[in-house]
Write a protein that holds these residues in place. Sequence first.
Motif, short mmCIF file in Angstrom:
data_model
loop_
_atom_site.label_atom_id
_atom_site.label_comp_id
_atom_site.label_asym_id
_atom_site.label_seq_id
_atom_site.Cartn_x
_atom_site.Cartn_y
_atom_site.Cartn_z
N GLU A 128 1.18 -1.05 0.13
CA GLU A 128 -0.03 0.14 -0.09
C GLU A 128 0.87 1.18 0.04
OE1 GLU A 128 -3.54 -0.05 1.98
OE2 GLU A 128 -3.41 -2.06 2.48
N ARG A 129 1.69 1.36 -0.90
CA ARG A 129 2.90 2.22 -0.94
C ARG A 129 1.98 3.84 -1.13
NH1 ARG A 129 8.13 3.48 -2.76
NH2 ARG A 129 8.60 1.24 -2.77
N GLN A 130 1.19 3.93 -1.86
CA GLN A 130 0.68 5.37 -2.05
C GLN A 130 0.20 6.17 -0.81
OE1 GLN A 130 -2.65 6.29 -4.78
NE2 GLN A 130 -1.39 7.56 -5.80
N ALA A 131 -0.63 5.13 0.02
CA ALA A 131 -1.14 5.61 1.22
C ALA A 131 -0.35 5.84 2.17
CB ALA A 131 -2.45 4.69 1.69
N CYS A 132 0.69 4.82 2.29
CA CYS A 132 1.64 4.75 3.35
C CYS A 132 2.60 5.90 3.17
CB CYS A 132 2.71 3.24 3.05
SG CYS A 132 3.96 3.05 4.16
N GLN A 133 2.88 6.49 2.13
CA GLN A 133 3.87 7.64 1.83
C GLN A 133 3.37 8.72 2.59
OE1 GLN A 133 3.69 8.07 -2.38
NE2 GLN A 133 5.68 6.93 -2.69
N TRP A 134 1.84 8.99 2.54
CA TRP A 134 1.43 9.91 3.01
C TRP A 134 1.18 9.94 4.53
CZ3 TRP A 134 0.52 14.05 0.10
CH2 TRP A 134 0.22 14.13 -1.41
N ALA A 135 0.96 8.69 5.08
CA ALA A 135 1.16 8.54 6.63
C ALA A 135 2.48 8.64 7.15
CB ALA A 135 0.41 7.00 6.92
N VAL A 136 3.60 8.26 6.43
CA VAL A 136 4.94 8.50 6.84
C VAL A 136 5.10 9.85 7.07
CG1 VAL A 136 7.15 7.86 6.27
CG2 VAL A 136 5.53 6.11 6.25
N ALA A 137 4.75 10.44 5.94
CA ALA A 137 5.09 11.87 5.98
C ALA A 137 4.35 12.68 7.00
CB ALA A 137 4.85 12.68 4.72
N GLY A 138 3.12 12.35 7.39
CA GLY A 138 2.34 12.87 8.61
C GLY A 138 3.00 12.37 9.71
N GLY A 139 3.61 10.99 9.89
CA GLY A 139 3.99 10.72 11.03
C GLY A 139 5.36 11.59 11.62
N LEU A 140 6.01 12.01 10.66
CA LEU A 140 7.37 12.67 10.81
C LEU A 140 6.69 14.05 11.56
CD1 LEU A 140 9.42 11.93 7.86
CD2 LEU A 140 9.76 11.23 9.96
N VAL A 141 5.66 14.65 10.88
CA VAL A 141 5.50 16.04 11.36
C VAL A 141 4.87 15.69 12.54
CG1 VAL A 141 3.47 17.79 11.03
CG2 VAL A 141 4.89 16.94 9.07
N LYS B 26 1.32 25.63 4.89
CA LYS B 26 0.17 24.54 4.95
C LYS B 26 0.75 23.28 5.29
CE LYS B 26 -3.47 27.04 2.40
NZ LYS B 26 -4.30 27.00 1.10
N VAL B 27 0.08 22.37 6.18
CA VAL B 27 0.44 21.10 6.32
C VAL B 27 0.38 20.19 5.15
CG1 VAL B 27 0.02 18.92 7.49
CG2 VAL B 27 -0.09 21.25 8.91
N THR B 28 -0.91 20.37 4.37
CA THR B 28 -1.25 19.61 3.20
C THR B 28 0.28 20.00 2.11
OG1 THR B 28 -2.80 21.51 2.53
CG2 THR B 28 -3.54 19.30 3.50
N ALA B 29 0.55 21.17 1.87
CA ALA B 29 1.35 21.54 1.14
C ALA B 29 2.80 20.66 1.45
CB ALA B 29 1.81 22.97 0.93
N TRP B 30 2.91 20.79 2.45
CA TRP B 30 4.34 19.83 3.12
C TRP B 30 4.19 18.69 2.79
CZ3 TRP B 30 9.21 20.43 3.54
CH2 TRP B 30 9.94 19.32 4.06
N LEU B 31 3.16 17.85 3.23
CA LEU B 31 2.97 16.42 3.12
C LEU B 31 3.15 16.17 1.54
CD1 LEU B 31 -0.13 15.49 5.29
CD2 LEU B 31 2.61 15.43 5.49
N THR B 32 2.36 17.07 0.48
CA THR B 32 2.69 17.08 -0.90
C THR B 32 3.85 16.87 -1.34
OG1 THR B 32 0.09 17.86 -1.05
CG2 THR B 32 1.65 17.81 -3.08
#
Length: 218
Positions: free
Chosen positions: A23-36, A84-90
């Motif tokens: 589930e790479r695509q979803a995992c990428q977002w969760a990992v980036a969010g985890g760091l924040v 924005k948090v969303t801009a950083w995650l993107t």
Amino acid sequence: MTVTLAEEIMLLSLDDASGAVRERQACQWAVAGGLVLDLVLAGRLSVDGGRMAVVDTASTGVGLLDGRLAMIAVRAAGRSRPQKVTAWLTKDHRKALDATVASLAERGLVGEEERKVMGMFPVRRFPGVDGAVERELRTRLEETVLRRAEPEDRTAGLVALLHGAKLHRLAFPGLPSREVVPRMREISEGQWAGESVRKAIREMQSAMTAVALVTMRS
């Protein structure tokens, strides 16, 4: 050994035998969010109104987190408003995944191999090496979600990230969503932590929902 939220998500995602990312695509977002979220919990970032600001540039003692903190601080310099948090995650989600896997390999929690697909195309895989950390992690998630133990702040944050990215299958393989999703939602929306932590979790939940919508439309 202190393991970051991002590393915990990666341990759940990496197939222990093949080393492939599930589930790479979803995992990428969760990992980036985890760091924040880890930087918020460490008192290095604040998140308010969907925007994040650096409040302390002191080292956390964790190279993976310090690297992201430095990058966020550079991007924040000279801005009139917090980013924005969303801009950083993107911007960061793909790089965050690679950095987190590399951190796990450096710490000896996963191995690193290069294989060829169809005998031609080289790909990197990260099979499990030390399973003790992942076993402890899965036990903690089972206690919190399945046995309804009261979560501490980091576990509540981890569950919120997994729920926001719809990664319950990684945390609880083989279990139907109806057995885990309601409890994960309850933890994500609950009153488990102090107000500042609850606020950060809500902000990250909102960001994860926003990027999930963008991903589905793309």
